[in-house]
Design an enzyme around this catalytic site. Structure first.
Site, short mmCIF file in Angstrom:
data_model
loop_
_atom_site.label_atom_id
_atom_site.label_comp_id
_atom_site.label_asym_id
_atom_site.label_seq_id
_atom_site.Cartn_x
_atom_site.Cartn_y
_atom_site.Cartn_z
N GLU A 245 0.85 -1.30 -0.12
CA GLU A 245 -0.02 0.00 -0.08
C GLU A 245 0.93 1.30 0.12
OE1 GLU A 245 -4.05 -1.61 2.19
OE2 GLU A 245 -2.33 -0.60 3.29
N HIS B 227 -9.50 11.37 4.16
CA HIS B 227 -9.45 10.56 2.55
C HIS B 227 -10.05 11.57 1.48
CE1 HIS B 227 -10.12 7.61 -0.45
NE2 HIS B 227 -9.34 6.85 0.13
N ARG C 225 -2.26 11.25 -1.13
CA ARG C 225 -3.69 11.43 -0.64
C ARG C 225 -3.82 13.01 -0.09
NH1 ARG C 225 -5.79 7.15 3.55
NH2 ARG C 225 -5.78 5.74 1.61
N HIS D 27 -11.07 10.80 8.29
CA HIS D 27 -10.98 9.28 7.86
C HIS D 27 -10.08 8.49 9.40
CE1 HIS D 27 -10.55 5.40 5.71
NE2 HIS D 27 -8.99 5.51 5.93
N ARG E 88 -0.65 8.62 9.23
CA ARG E 88 -0.70 7.55 9.66
C ARG E 88 -0.40 6.69 8.49
NH1 ARG E 88 -4.36 3.47 8.64
NH2 ARG E 88 -5.79 4.92 8.11
#
Length: 540
Positions: free
Chosen positions: A118, A243, A289, A350, A385
């Site tokens: 990821e 997000h 992101r 998120h 994170r």
């Protein structure tokens, strides 16, 4: 009358991965009560799509995982915490496999598991169960907890407040501790005093403080707010992960539109069809992101929009139906055919990277009180994170938390005072709660969102104080309900987020300020503490 604390249960507030991990480890020798304020299946864990980190492959190492965690955390990751959790990641995966979690298999993979990669990870190290890992894990652990004779699962029970020395009228010179929790039986509309040998807060994050969130309705910051009111320090609340693309629809405001759709060529557009991401980053829709989320936020505020459009109509229809069946089906059920129509999207809160300050055993500042999971600040996530570290943290520190509780012998416990409802009555204007709830979430979205300014934060703080006054008055005069308790906790957490953001005079990770756009060469966590004998005073 007193009784040995060893005979008292451990009360776990929250039935997600963190809470169930603690409960299952404790239940081998201690009675455990687990409180879930909605259905047991509704924990945020079950919404996690990605996976859980395991340093398992021959091409991986503890040092590599720590470096990736530090890179994502933008200079605020605690190295000792990152190393400790990485060192225990393989053991965490093995424990879940032993429980029967159906991870996606690969006969040639470590432990026979398929590992994926990821964003932010330099190697494949994510164990997963297709694209619904959280649910697969949660289903297995919940089934085991249901069968365990030492675990009592209380569905539709919400914690109100922690019971501390002030409830027992202890002197200021007596060391304080947590003695239990007041909890509301939502269906029975009664409050029970739960004495406990220890209380574990595992109630998740605070995504519902924002108008748009990927989180379930359970994410109202209950554990963070209760710990704060009990005198615990709270850390790094300014770092809320957003997000970029959440479906915007009146019937569905928590459904993620995966980044993989942009990876396959979907384009972000304004209502007139203009593509805007290239104006913000040369990588366009494939930028990281946080950059995509800030760009969408900028365009929405600039043009006064409720959402932007994610357009995949130029891609092959059969390809979309085959590779994105869940998104296709969910959107189609709402009247949106993604092969022919663009998808309305907004960024959404998120993950809460901050929370109750704990050590690596889940211990808080208050003896007898522990916290695990998204409720906490351990130093692992820093300013942002790393993907799939969250589930890992729950399992690793859930075990160490249980081990610490089992190793301690508590003092004898005096009988605790019952909940006092003698001065309150049934509410006759519940519209006040729904109005304040909506106003708080809108204020946080508009003023304390992805891009911040000092003026916006100060405006938000002013409005939060007004809302707090109304909520406190309502709380003092009417019987408690779940909606009221959640609103009370949300307003506490909203103020913690705003105060933390005002204290950080730089832009770092998930916190971006137009007044302080540069990153300082050296920075430290933001830790808030109450000043003694001064209600609601703060120390940045």
């Amino acid at each position: 009358m007193s009784m040995p604390s060893a005979e008292l249960p451990v009360v776990v507030v929250g039935a997600g991965l963190a809470g169930l991990t603690v409960a299952l480890h404790l239940a081998q020798s201690r009675p455990v009560i687990v409180l879930a304020k909605r259905q047991l299946e509704e924990a945020a864990t079950a919404w996690a799509q990605g996976g859980i980190v395991g340093v398992l492959g021959s091409d991986d190492s503890i040092a590599s995982h720590v470096r990736d965690t530090q890179e994502a955390g933008a200079g605020l990751v605690d190295q000792h915490t990152a190393e400790f959790i990485a060192q225990h990641s393989a053991r965490a995966i093995e424990w879940l496999v032993a429980r029967g979690v159906p991870f996606s298999p690969d006969p040639e993979g470590p432990l026979g598991l398929h590992l994926t990669r990821e964003g932010g990870h330099t190697v494949r190290r994510i164990a997963h169960a297709a694209d619904a890992t959280g649910k697969a894990i949660h289903d297995v652990l919940l089934a085991e907890a249901r069968q365990h004779p030492n675990i009592t699962l209380r569905e539709r029970w919400i914690a109100i407040d922690l019971i501390t020395g002030r409830h027992l009228k202890k002197s200021d010179t007596t060391p304080d501790r947590c003695y239990g929790v007041y909890a509301l039986d939502i269906d029975g509309q009664r409050v029970e005093t739960l004495a406990a040998s220890a209380v574990v807060l595992a109630s998740g994050g605070v995504g519902k403080v924002y108008r748009y969130t990927t989180n379930p309705d359970t994410s109202t910051g209950d554990g963070i707010a209760m710990a704060w009111r009990a005198g615990c320090r709270i850390g790094n609340m300014e770092f809320v992960q957003f997000h970029p693309t959440c479906l915007y629809h009146p019937q569905e405001r928590s459904f993620l539109i995966t980044e993989a759709l942009r990876g396959e060529g979907a384009i972000l557009r304004l209502p007139d069809g203009t593509r805007f991401m290239k104006d913000h980053d040369e990588r366009g829709e494939l930028a990281p992101r946080d950059i995509v989320a800030r760009a969408i936020d900028f365009e929405m505020k600039k043009h006064g929009l409720d959402h932007v459009w994610l357009d995949a109509t130029h891609l092959d229809g059969d390809f979309l139906r085959e590779h994105f069946p869940t998104i296709y089906a969910r959107c189609l059920s709402l009247g949106i055919d993604i092969t022919k129509q663009p998808i309305p999207v907004v960024p959404a809160a998120h993950y809460t990277c901050g929370g109750v300050v704990t050590d690596l055993h889940g211990r808080t500042d208050l003896p007898g009180l522990y916290a695990v999971g998204e409720t906490t600040y351990t130093g692992l996530h820093g300013a942002n994170r790393l993907a799939s570290n969250s589930l890992l943290e729950c399992v690793v520190l859930g075990r160490t938390c249980a081990d610490d509780i089992l190793a301690r012998t508590a003092d004898a416990q005096t009988k605790l005072p019952a909940w006092d409802e003698s001065q309150v009555e049934d509410a006759d204007e519940e519209v006040v709660i729904s109005h304040n709830w909506d106003e708080l979430r809108l204020v946080m979205w508009n003023y304390v969102g992805i891009v911040r300014t000092t003026r916006r934060l100060e405006r938000a703080l002013h409005r939060i104080k007004l809302l707090r006054s109304e909520i406190d008055d309502y709380y003092a005069n009417f019987r408690v309900t779940r909606d009221l308790l959640e609103l009370r906790n949300l307003v506490d957490c909203a103020e913690l987020i705003v105060r933390s953001a005002l204290a950080r005079r730089e832009s770092r990770g998930l916190h971006f300020s137009r007044d302080y756009p540069y990153t300082l060469p050296v920075s430290f966590p933001t830790v808030l503490s109450r000043k003694p004998k001064r209600k609601d005073a703060w120390l940045p």
